[in-house]
Design a protein around this motif. Structure first.
Motif, short mmCIF file in Angstrom:
data_model
loop_
_atom_site.label_atom_id
_atom_site.label_comp_id
_atom_site.label_asym_id
_atom_site.label_seq_id
_atom_site.Cartn_x
_atom_site.Cartn_y
_atom_site.Cartn_z
N TRP A 1 0.84 -1.22 0.00
CA TRP A 1 0.00 0.00 0.00
C TRP A 1 0.86 1.24 0.00
CZ3 TRP A 1 -4.25 -1.44 -1.76
CH2 TRP A 1 -4.87 -2.61 -1.32
N PHE A 2 1.91 1.19 0.78
CA PHE A 2 2.81 2.34 0.82
C PHE A 2 3.42 2.56 -0.57
CE2 PHE A 2 7.06 4.26 1.77
CZ PHE A 2 6.60 5.46 2.27
N PHE A 3 3.89 1.46 -1.16
CA PHE A 3 4.45 1.54 -2.51
C PHE A 3 3.45 2.16 -3.49
CE2 PHE A 3 4.93 -0.33 -6.74
CZ PHE A 3 6.25 -0.04 -7.03
N LEU A 4 2.21 1.70 -3.41
CA LEU A 4 1.19 2.18 -4.34
C LEU A 4 0.87 3.66 -4.15
CD1 LEU A 4 -1.19 -0.89 -4.38
CD2 LEU A 4 0.09 0.02 -6.33
N GLU A 5 0.78 4.08 -2.88
CA GLU A 5 0.48 5.50 -2.65
C GLU A 5 1.62 6.37 -3.20
OE1 GLU A 5 -2.34 6.31 -2.15
OE2 GLU A 5 -3.31 5.52 -0.34
N ILE A 6 2.85 5.90 -3.00
CA ILE A 6 3.98 6.69 -3.48
C ILE A 6 4.00 6.76 -5.01
CG2 ILE A 6 6.52 6.77 -3.65
CD1 ILE A 6 5.67 7.64 -0.91
N VAL A 7 3.87 5.61 -5.68
CA VAL A 7 3.96 5.65 -7.15
C VAL A 7 2.74 6.35 -7.77
CG1 VAL A 7 5.54 3.71 -7.52
CG2 VAL A 7 3.08 3.29 -7.44
N SER B 1 4.15 3.83 9.10
CA SER B 1 5.09 4.08 10.20
C SER B 1 6.16 5.07 9.75
CB SER B 1 5.73 2.78 10.65
OG SER B 1 6.65 2.35 9.67
N ALA B 2 6.68 5.80 10.73
CA ALA B 2 7.74 6.77 10.42
C ALA B 2 8.92 6.02 9.81
CB ALA B 2 8.15 7.50 11.69
N LYS B 3 9.16 4.80 10.28
CA LYS B 3 10.31 4.04 9.74
C LYS B 3 10.15 3.80 8.24
CE LYS B 3 11.22 1.67 14.00
NZ LYS B 3 9.90 2.01 14.56
N GLN B 4 8.95 3.46 7.84
CA GLN B 4 8.71 3.21 6.41
C GLN B 4 8.92 4.49 5.60
OE1 GLN B 4 4.86 1.52 6.61
NE2 GLN B 4 5.51 -0.41 5.68
N PHE C 1 16.09 12.45 10.90
CA PHE C 1 15.55 11.09 10.79
C PHE C 1 15.80 10.25 12.05
CE2 PHE C 1 15.75 11.26 5.82
CZ PHE C 1 14.73 12.21 5.84
N PRO C 2 17.03 10.24 12.61
CA PRO C 2 17.23 9.46 13.83
C PRO C 2 16.32 9.94 14.98
CG PRO C 2 19.35 10.11 12.90
CD PRO C 2 18.29 10.84 12.12
N TYR C 3 16.10 11.24 15.04
CA TYR C 3 15.23 11.80 16.08
C TYR C 3 13.81 11.26 15.92
CZ TYR C 3 12.17 15.41 18.17
OH TYR C 3 11.18 16.07 18.86
N VAL C 4 13.32 11.24 14.68
CA VAL C 4 11.96 10.78 14.44
C VAL C 4 11.82 9.29 14.81
CG1 VAL C 4 10.17 10.45 12.69
CG2 VAL C 4 11.66 12.45 12.58
N ILE C 5 12.83 8.52 14.44
CA ILE C 5 12.77 7.09 14.74
C ILE C 5 12.83 6.86 16.26
CG2 ILE C 5 14.09 4.94 14.52
CD1 ILE C 5 14.49 5.72 11.57
#
Lengths: 190, 258
Positions: free
Chosen positions: B62-68, B86-89, B154-158
């Protein structure tokens, strides 16, 4: 073009124009007839600042005749409550110095409302002067001091330069100035 | 399919779906080639569907599809849907985009300008050199910006996301949320965008004709591609990541009674 029968008005306007660094050719006229004959003989675009007492009655008709496509009109009026007229800027005798300067700025620097918004793309001599100093990294204050103009005027010039060239950053303007030999690499390094 | 978001409901009118063949995605829009590459997907997918290829590569379909889909059609931007991942994704995708700029796109464009400088006639060498220096200045700024995100943001968000998941919120983290919230970081993109646009205008409007016209056209085309990609990238950072982080920050502060 400054049209007024009174010498002091004309002198005052010229002084104010020099404050905001308008270096256009100024023509002084003292009657409506002179203004009309000038209008008939010019094809270039021009600005008219005229005092209201020159207008014949009915005023509106008289103004309509004066409003031509290549002309931007400003009226000096005694009556601060009078109706505004579309396409005609107005200053009144009760305006403060700052208000008048602001109105002049808008009058000369805002694009004409009737035109298609197509701005000229060549830089004026003054804009080139400002561009050179910007490209060398001077601040607005330093530019104002160096060119004997107000900071407001510097800002207006910079805005116009950016609009005409489509280049916003100082680094980009420096490249432009160097490419066009407006400044030399040696000057930049100083 | 990855079970992370089982009940995901995607807009049914989107052109790229889980059942579509991955090969057809590229046939439909070749501009998606680098995007698919960023997900770590290699060619040679035969007749496999998008869902199958994503599963094999351990990618949330789903993430892939929303991005493309949003890259394919800039009018489609499912801001809220994307925030649900997720923030990680999200960060994994953004980081790989950063690598793409640094390792692929910028060296490619740099190569074109260098070659132009070599091939330019004597009278034009200086002009191309000016452009080259300008581009180098731009790259320096862009890389600083990317590095700041990779190493600080990015490290802060994770860390925020992990702390919430594990329910362990350190005093240091709370202090950081109060003293350096994500809000302070917003809008660092404008400067770099403006420089890129200046570079394009210098070439299109003011560079005197050079001998290597074809190279110059290639360079310009790649600058447009980079700009387009960066726009899409900033859009995800500003409208998906930042609001999501604000939400995480708020949840942590509220949960701890501050």
């Amino acid at each position: 073009m400054i049209a007024s029968s009174q010498f002091l008005y004309r002198l005052g306007i010229k002084t104010m124009l020099s404050v905001i660094d308008i270096d256009l050719d100024i023509v002084e006229l003292i009657s409506l007839e002179e203004l009309r004959s000038y209008q008939q003989n010019t094809s270039e675009s021009y600005f008219v600042i005229m005092s209201e007492d020159l207008l014949h009655y009915p005023r509106q008709e008289c103004l309509n005749e004066l409003q031509q496509t290549n002309c931007k009109l400003m009226l000096i009026s005694d009556d601060e409550n009078g109706n505004s007229i579309p396409g005609v800027e107005k200053i009144t005798n009760s305006d403060s110095q700052k208000e008048i300067l602001d109105k002049f700025q808008d009058f000369f620097f805002e694009p004409k409302s009737t035109s298609s918004g197509e701005a000229s793309t060549t830089l004026s001599e003054r804009e080139i002067d400002v561009l050179k100093t910007v490209a060398l990294g001077l601040s607005n204050k330093e530019i104002a001091e160096k060119l004997f103009i107000s900071i407001n005027t510097v800002v207006t010039h910079r805005k116009n330069i950016t609009e005409k060239l489509g280049i916003k950053t100082i680094a980009g303007l420096t490249v432009y100035a160097l490419m066009n030999n407006l400044i030399t690499p040696e000057e930049v390094q100083k | 399919m990855t079970s992370e978001i089982v009940s995901y409901s995607m807009n049914k009118n989107l052109p790229i779906t889980p059942q579509m063949k991955m090969a057809d995605v590229i046939h439909r829009d070749y501009r998606l080639i680098p995007i698919i590459g960023r997900f770590g997907i290699d060619f040679g997918f035969g007749n496999k569907s998008v869902g199958e290829v994503c599963d094999e590569n351990d990618i949330n379909t789903w993430f892939f599809l929303e991005i493309v889909n949003s890259y394919h059609n800039p009018q489609y931007f499912p801001q809220e849907q994307l925030q649900k991942f997720s923030a990680k994704q999200i960060i994994a995708y953004l980081s790989s985009t950063h690598s793409y700029y640094k390792d692929v796109k910028i060296p490619e464009i740099q190569g074109y300008i260098d070659e132009m400088e070599k091939k330019a006639s004597e009278e034009h060498t200086n002009n191309v050199k000016l452009l080259n220096d300008f581009f180098k200045g731009y790259v320096e700024e862009l890389e600083l910006h990317l590095e700041h995100e990779d190493k600080e943001i990015f490290p802060y968000v994770i860390e925020l996301e992990n702390a919430l998941e594990e329910g362990k919120i350190s005093i240091d983290l709370k202090k950081k949320i109060i003293e350096e919230p994500i809000e302070d970081y917003e809008r660092g993109h404008e400067d770099v965008e403006v420089k890129l646009s200046d570079l394009k205008n210098l070439i299109i409007k003011f560079l005197p004709p050079v001998l290597c016209k074809e190279l110059c056209k290639k360079l310009l085309t790649e600058l447009y591609r980079l700009e387009n990609d960066l726009e899409n990238h900033s859009r995800i950072e500003d409208n998906v990541l930042v609001p999501k982080v604000k939400m995480l920050e708020q949840t942590i502060l509220e949960g701890s009674g501050s």
